[in-house]
Design a protein around this motif. Structure first.
Motif, PDB file in Angstrom:
ATOM      1  N   SER A  21       0.836  -1.192   0.000  1.00  0.00           N
ATOM      2  CA  SER A  21       0.000   0.000   0.000  1.00  0.00           C
ATOM      3  C   SER A  21       0.875   1.248   0.000  1.00  0.00           C
ATOM      4  CB  SER A  21      -0.896   0.026   1.243  1.00  0.00           C
ATOM      5  OG  SER A  21      -1.740  -1.114   1.255  1.00  0.00           O
ATOM      6  N   ALA A  22       0.434   2.249  -0.725  1.00  0.00           N
ATOM      7  CA  ALA A  22       1.182   3.510  -0.754  1.00  0.00           C
ATOM      8  C   ALA A  22       1.058   4.229   0.574  1.00  0.00           C
ATOM      9  CB  ALA A  22       0.655   4.392  -1.880  1.00  0.00           C
ATOM     10  N   THR A  23      -0.096   4.102   1.236  1.00  0.00           N
ATOM     11  CA  THR A  23      -0.307   4.712   2.543  1.00  0.00           C
ATOM     12  C   THR A  23      -0.958   3.696   3.473  1.00  0.00           C
ATOM     13  OG1 THR A  23      -2.483   5.544   1.896  1.00  0.00           O
ATOM     14  CG2 THR A  23      -0.595   7.027   1.576  1.00  0.00           C
ATOM     15  N   ALA A  24      -0.728   3.860   4.813  1.00  0.00           N
ATOM     16  CA  ALA A  24      -1.328   2.968   5.817  1.00  0.00           C
ATOM     17  C   ALA A  24      -2.216   3.802   6.723  1.00  0.00           C
ATOM     18  CB  ALA A  24      -0.249   2.273   6.628  1.00  0.00           C
ATOM     19  N   GLU A  25      -3.513   3.666   6.585  1.00  0.00           N
ATOM     20  CA  GLU A  25      -4.464   4.443   7.376  1.00  0.00           C
ATOM     21  C   GLU A  25      -4.699   3.775   8.733  1.00  0.00           C
ATOM     22  OE1 GLU A  25      -5.715   7.285   6.616  1.00  0.00           O
ATOM     23  OE2 GLU A  25      -4.825   7.383   4.601  1.00  0.00           O
ATOM     24  N   PRO A  26      -4.847   4.562   9.816  1.00  0.00           N
ATOM     25  CA  PRO A  26      -5.166   3.970  11.123  1.00  0.00           C
ATOM     26  C   PRO A  26      -6.550   3.340  11.107  1.00  0.00           C
ATOM     27  CG  PRO A  26      -5.330   6.354  11.221  1.00  0.00           C
ATOM     28  CD  PRO A  26      -4.729   6.029   9.883  1.00  0.00           C
ATOM     29  N   ARG A  27      -6.724   2.344  11.968  1.00  0.00           N
ATOM     30  CA  ARG A  27      -8.009   1.679  12.068  1.00  0.00           C
ATOM     31  C   ARG A  27      -9.054   2.632  12.638  1.00  0.00           C
ATOM     32  NH1 ARG A  27      -8.186  -3.842  12.907  1.00  0.00           N
ATOM     33  NH2 ARG A  27     -10.424  -3.457  13.062  1.00  0.00           N
ATOM     34  N   VAL A  28     -10.296   2.448  12.222  1.00  0.00           N
ATOM     35  CA  VAL A  28     -11.395   3.250  12.730  1.00  0.00           C
ATOM     36  C   VAL A  28     -11.782   2.740  14.122  1.00  0.00           C
ATOM     37  CG1 VAL A  28     -13.804   3.930  12.384  1.00  0.00           C
ATOM     38  CG2 VAL A  28     -12.245   3.760  10.429  1.00  0.00           C
TER      39      VAL A  28
END
Length: 360
Positions: A21-28
């Motif tokens: 992945s280009a970016t890693a988003e935090p979990r909701v």
């Protein structure tokens, strides 16, 4: 193994971009919702009781043999709680035993030197006092009753286990009316058994019911390791209510006494020798209720010990240890009469003895 790890890292670095992945988003974060009703009640209980609980540290005076200088060294610590607006603090006797000074730390961070007011080793209770002109005393812990406790009730202990101050633990009443032997005197009776975690440092802290009322004073644990193993004991508040006012008023507890003396170690030896299970009377105090009732003590002759009276029951309930007999007398009042069952020269008889005031 090292070669395999290096190969794995190489494969990951050379993997197609589509697998990374280009970016890693935090979990909701999932909303928790309201706390359960019992959780809210426990939180409220702790908030209301916390200020009533104190942390006690003790020091002991020692003298250097060579220099003769006297100084103090740390001795131990425990917990306690505010008893009244006059600044009396209730804790265990064993928390302050042998100490020459004690310091009280309050929940708001203040520290104060404590003065010893009175002790009752028989009940493992002690009263200290803090305060003076302009010293604000924290709120008092509400008082409950212990005579109506039931096995299975929720209980809460607040204290300072291992110095981890103002810790709350929860459990249930596991059993009632337990007894623990006391090497220095009468057994400690009518104890509340609980599985609420009690550890070194919890001693002297309050045991509360689900209404936040004091129902006991945490006093001991049963554990081969010295840490909580799910078996803790507390002095019931009904005992505390009887003993503490006396300690505040006179500095000591006047216990009901028959006016006889015995010794559990000697008693065990005599029981084996004569094959009798009971409490051998070794001495009768002059002017006591026992003397007026005609109790006879054992006598020592050139041929050995000649037994006198042997107390085998108090109010119809068997006794076999002097510590147990003394402890059972605590259920009565000074001046009250009790029925003893005796063995005298092999014959069983009953007599009535008026209780006097004993000392600890």
């Amino acid at each position: 193994m090292l070669a395999a790890a290096v190969a794995f890292l190489f494969l990951m670095q050379s993997a197609p971009a589509a697998l990374r992945s280009a970016t890693a988003e935090p979990r909701v974060v999932t909303p928790r919702g309201d706390l359960a009703a019992d959780e809210r009640a426990t939180i409220e209980l702790f908030r209301n009781a916390r200020d009533s609980v104190v942390f006690i540290t003790t020091r002991q005076r020692v003298a250097d043999f060579w220099t003769r200088n006297v100084y103090t060294v740390p001795r131990g610590g425990g917990s306690g709680f505010v008893w009244d607006e006059a600044g009396h603090i209730v804790t265990n006797f064993h928390v302050i035993e042998g100490a020459s000074e004690a310091t009280i730390q309050l929940a708001d961070g203040r520290q104060a030197s404590a003065r010893l007011v009175g002790v009752s080793p028989q009940h493992d209770l002690a009263v200290l006092r803090i305060g003076g002109a302009g010293f604000a005393i924290p709120r008092r812990v509400p008082i409950g009753t212990s005579r109506d406790l039931q096995v299975g009730q929720n209980v809460f202990a607040i204290g300072n286990p291992f110095g981890l101050d103002w810790t709350l633990t929860k459990g249930i009443v596991s059993a009632l009316d337990r007894s623990l032997p006391n090497e220095s005197g009468p057994d400690i009776r009518h104890l509340i058994q609980t599985d609420a975690a009690i550890n070194p440092g919890n001693s002297g802290g309050p045991l509360l019911d689900s209404a936040g009322r004091l129902i006991g004073v945490n006093t001991a644990i049963y554990s081969p390791s010295g840490a909580s193993a799910g078996i803790g004991f507390a002095v019931p508040v009904d005992t505390v209510m009887r003993v503490v006012p006396q300690l505040i008023a006179t500095g000591r507890y006047a216990r009901p006494a028959l006016g006889i003396d015995s010794d559990d170690e000697i008693n065990d030896s005599l029981k084996r020798t004569f094959g009798v299970d009971g409490v051998f009377v070794l001495r009768v105090e002059p002017g006591s209720g026992a003397e007026r009732a005609g109790l006879k003590a054992a006598a020592r002759t050139v041929r050995g010990v000649v037994p006198g009276d042997v107390v085998v029951a108090l109010a119809g309930k068997p006794v076999s240890r002097f510590g147990d007999l003394q402890a059972r007398l605590d259920d009565y009042r000074i001046g009250e009469a009790v029925e003893l069952t005796l063995l005298r020269a092999g014959e069983r008889r009953k007599i009535t003895v008026a209780l006097g005031a004993g000392t600890e």
